[in-house]
Design an enzyme around this catalytic site. Structure first.
Site, PDB file in Angstrom:
ATOM      1  N   ASP A 103       0.823  -1.204   0.000  1.00  0.00           N
ATOM      2  CA  ASP A 103       0.000   0.000   0.000  1.00  0.00           C
ATOM      3  C   ASP A 103       0.863   1.262   0.000  1.00  0.00           C
ATOM      4  O   ASP A 103       1.906   1.311   0.657  1.00  0.00           O
ATOM      5  CB  ASP A 103      -0.905  -0.026   1.236  1.00  0.00           C
ATOM      6  CG  ASP A 103      -2.051   0.956   1.163  1.00  0.00           C
ATOM      7  OD1 ASP A 103      -2.449   1.328   0.044  1.00  0.00           O
ATOM      8  OD2 ASP A 103      -2.565   1.346   2.235  1.00  0.00           O
TER       9      ASP A 103
ATOM     10  N   HIS B 117      -7.481   9.316   5.145  1.00  0.00           N
ATOM     11  CA  HIS B 117      -6.898   8.258   5.963  1.00  0.00           C
ATOM     12  C   HIS B 117      -7.114   8.577   7.435  1.00  0.00           C
ATOM     13  O   HIS B 117      -7.116   9.734   7.835  1.00  0.00           O
ATOM     14  CB  HIS B 117      -5.399   8.114   5.674  1.00  0.00           C
ATOM     15  CG  HIS B 117      -5.110   7.725   4.260  1.00  0.00           C
ATOM     16  ND1 HIS B 117      -4.332   8.486   3.416  1.00  0.00           N
ATOM     17  CD2 HIS B 117      -5.521   6.656   3.537  1.00  0.00           C
ATOM     18  CE1 HIS B 117      -4.260   7.888   2.241  1.00  0.00           C
ATOM     19  NE2 HIS B 117      -4.975   6.787   2.282  1.00  0.00           N
TER      20      HIS B 117
ATOM     21  N   GLY C 160      -9.168   5.269   2.622  1.00  0.00           N
ATOM     22  CA  GLY C 160      -9.743   5.879   3.815  1.00  0.00           C
ATOM     23  C   GLY C 160     -11.063   5.259   4.203  1.00  0.00           C
ATOM     24  O   GLY C 160     -12.007   5.957   4.585  1.00  0.00           O
TER      25      GLY C 160
ATOM     26  N   SER D  95     -11.872   3.420   6.780  1.00  0.00           N
ATOM     27  CA  SER D  95     -12.169   3.288   8.217  1.00  0.00           C
ATOM     28  C   SER D  95     -13.161   4.358   8.659  1.00  0.00           C
ATOM     29  O   SER D  95     -12.924   5.553   8.470  1.00  0.00           O
ATOM     30  CB  SER D  95     -10.889   3.423   9.050  1.00  0.00           C
ATOM     31  OG  SER D  95     -10.029   2.323   8.833  1.00  0.00           O
TER      32      SER D  95
ATOM     33  N   ASN E 204     -10.242   0.088   1.298  1.00  0.00           N
ATOM     34  CA  ASN E 204      -9.104  -0.058   2.196  1.00  0.00           C
ATOM     35  C   ASN E 204      -9.502   0.225   3.638  1.00  0.00           C
ATOM     36  O   ASN E 204     -10.119   1.255   3.921  1.00  0.00           O
ATOM     37  CB  ASN E 204      -7.988   0.906   1.795  1.00  0.00           C
ATOM     38  CG  ASN E 204      -7.294   0.500   0.517  1.00  0.00           C
ATOM     39  OD1 ASN E 204      -7.708  -0.434  -0.176  1.00  0.00           O
ATOM     40  ND2 ASN E 204      -6.228   1.190   0.182  1.00  0.00           N
TER      41      ASN E 204
ATOM     42  N   ALA F 147      -7.628   0.331   7.491  1.00  0.00           N
ATOM     43  CA  ALA F 147      -6.377   0.246   8.235  1.00  0.00           C
ATOM     44  C   ALA F 147      -6.570   0.688   9.679  1.00  0.00           C
ATOM     45  O   ALA F 147      -6.503  -0.109  10.610  1.00  0.00           O
ATOM     46  CB  ALA F 147      -5.293   1.085   7.561  1.00  0.00           C
ATOM     47  N   THR F 148      -6.842   1.969   9.879  1.00  0.00           N
ATOM     48  CA  THR F 148      -6.919   2.536  11.233  1.00  0.00           C
ATOM     49  C   THR F 148      -7.939   1.823  12.099  1.00  0.00           C
ATOM     50  O   THR F 148      -7.689   1.551  13.281  1.00  0.00           O
ATOM     51  CB  THR F 148      -7.263   4.038  11.157  1.00  0.00           C
ATOM     52  OG1 THR F 148      -6.309   4.691  10.308  1.00  0.00           O
ATOM     53  CG2 THR F 148      -7.234   4.670  12.531  1.00  0.00           C
TER      54      THR F 148
END
Length: 288
Positions: free
Chosen positions: A82, A180, A209, A211, A230, A232-233
C-alpha cells in the site's frame, strides 16, 4: 490455494457491483484474523502492508506468512503493498511474492505521476502483478505520508481517463473526499465525482480511507464503481483496544497468548463486518 493477483478479483467485483475489503495488517495475529474472517464468510480477500510494516517485519516474512495462510484456505487472497513512493521497495516486494503493488506518485505533477506509474506497470504486468495508482490526493496520514486537508485535491474525471490511457494502470484510486484515519465528523464524499469517473472508466476503482465511513455511504460508493475498500486505522484500534482491556483487568499478565487471542478475535469480528458491508461475503466462488 496460492496467492493470486488482485486484478481479476477486482475486475469481477466491479463487473458484478460489489467491493472487496482490503486490510492493512501489522502482526501475524492480524493476518490470521482477516484470513479466518474471509474463510468463514467465503469472501475474496486482499491483505495489505504499508511501507512502514515492510520495514518493520520484512517483505519476505510478510509474503511467506501470507502464502502459508492462503494455502490453508479455499478463498482467493492477494497480497498488496500500500502507498509506496519508492521504486526499489516495490521491486523488493514483487520479488518477495507480493501480487499487487501501489505506486503513489500523486504528490508529483501529473506528468511525473504518469512517468513513475508507467514504469511500475511495465514491470509488474510482465510478471502478473496488479498495480494501483492514485490521482488527486487523499487527505490524512498513511505512515510517513501526510496530506493536509487543504492540500487534498479531488481527482478530475477527464484527467483520470487520460492517466489510465497513458499508464495502462489496471486499478485506480481517485481522490473523492475520503481521508486516511478516523473521521472527526461526517465524511464529505463527492458521490457525483465517483459516478462521473466510473462512467468514463470501466476499470476497478479503489476507495481509500475506508475506516469509519458510515455503511450507507460505503454501499453507495461501491454501487457507483468502487471495487476495493481499504481499511487500516479501524482494525488497528480494535486490535489495540482488545489488548488494553486485557491489561486493564490483568495488569500483571505476561503471556502474549492471553492478550493476542482476544485481539485477534476482535479483528476477525470487525473484518467480517467490513466484508458484509462491502458485499464480498459469499463471493469467493466468483473468481476462477
Amino acid at each position: 490455494m496460492p496467492l493470486v493477483s488482485s486484478t481479476p478479483l477486482l475486475e469481477a467485483a466491479r463487473a458484478q457491483g460489489y467491493g472487496i475489503a482490503a486490510f492493512n495488517i501489522h502482526t501475524l495475529e492480524m493476518l490470521q484474523a482477516v484470513v479466518e474472517a474471509a474463510e468463514e464468510t467465503q469472501s475474496p480477500l486482499i491483505l495489505q502492508s504499508t511501507v512502514g510494516t515492510v520495514k518493520h517485519l520484512g517483505a519476505d516474512y510478510i509474503a511467506a506468512a501470507a502464502q502459508t495462510a492462503a494455502a490453508r484456505v479455499r478463498v482467493p487472497i492477494a497480497l498488496h503493498l500500500d502507498h509506496c513512493t519508492d521504486f526499489d521497495t516495490i521491486i523488493q516486494c514483487i520479488r518477495a511474492g507480493y501480487t499487487s503493488v501501489m505506486i503513489d506518485a500523486s504528490m508529483h505533477p501529473f506528468e511525473e505521476n504518469v512517468r513513475q506509474t508507467r514504469r511500475v506497470v511495465d514491470i509488474a504486468k510482465a510478471v502478473g502483478v496488479n498495480v494501483e495508482a492514485e490521482l488527486g490526493k487523499v487527505g490524512g496520514v498513511e505512515d510517513e505520508i501526510v496530506v493536509a486537508e487543504h492540500e487534498a485535491l479531488m481527482a478530475d474525471p477527464d484527467e483520470c481517463v487520460r492517466f489510465v490511457e497513458l499508464t495502462g494502470v489496471p486499478t485506480l484510486a481517485p481522490a473523492i473526499g475520503t481521508a486516511h484515519g478516523i473521521y472527526k465528523g461526517e465524511p464529505k464524499i463527492d458521490f457525483d465525482r465517483i459516478a462521473r469517473i466510473a462512467g468514463k472508466l470501466s476499470l476497478p476503482l479503489v476507495l481509500h480511507g475506508g475506516s469509519g465511513i458510515p455503511e450507507e455511504q460505503v454501499k453507495r460508493c461501491i454501487s457507483l464503481g468502487m471495487a476495493k475498500m481499504n481499511i487500516a486505522t479501524e482494525i488497528r484500534i480494535v486490535f489495540s483496544d482488545a489488548i488494553k482491556s486485557v491489561f486493564a483487568e490483568h495488569p500483571a499478565e505476561n503471556d502474549p497468548r492471553k492478550y493476542m487471542i482476544p485481539a485477534k478475535q476482535a479483528v476477525k469480528a470487525a473484518a467480517m463486518d467490513k466484508m458484509r458491508m462491502a458485499g464480498c461475503a459469499g463471493r469467493a466462488s466468483d473468481w476462477k
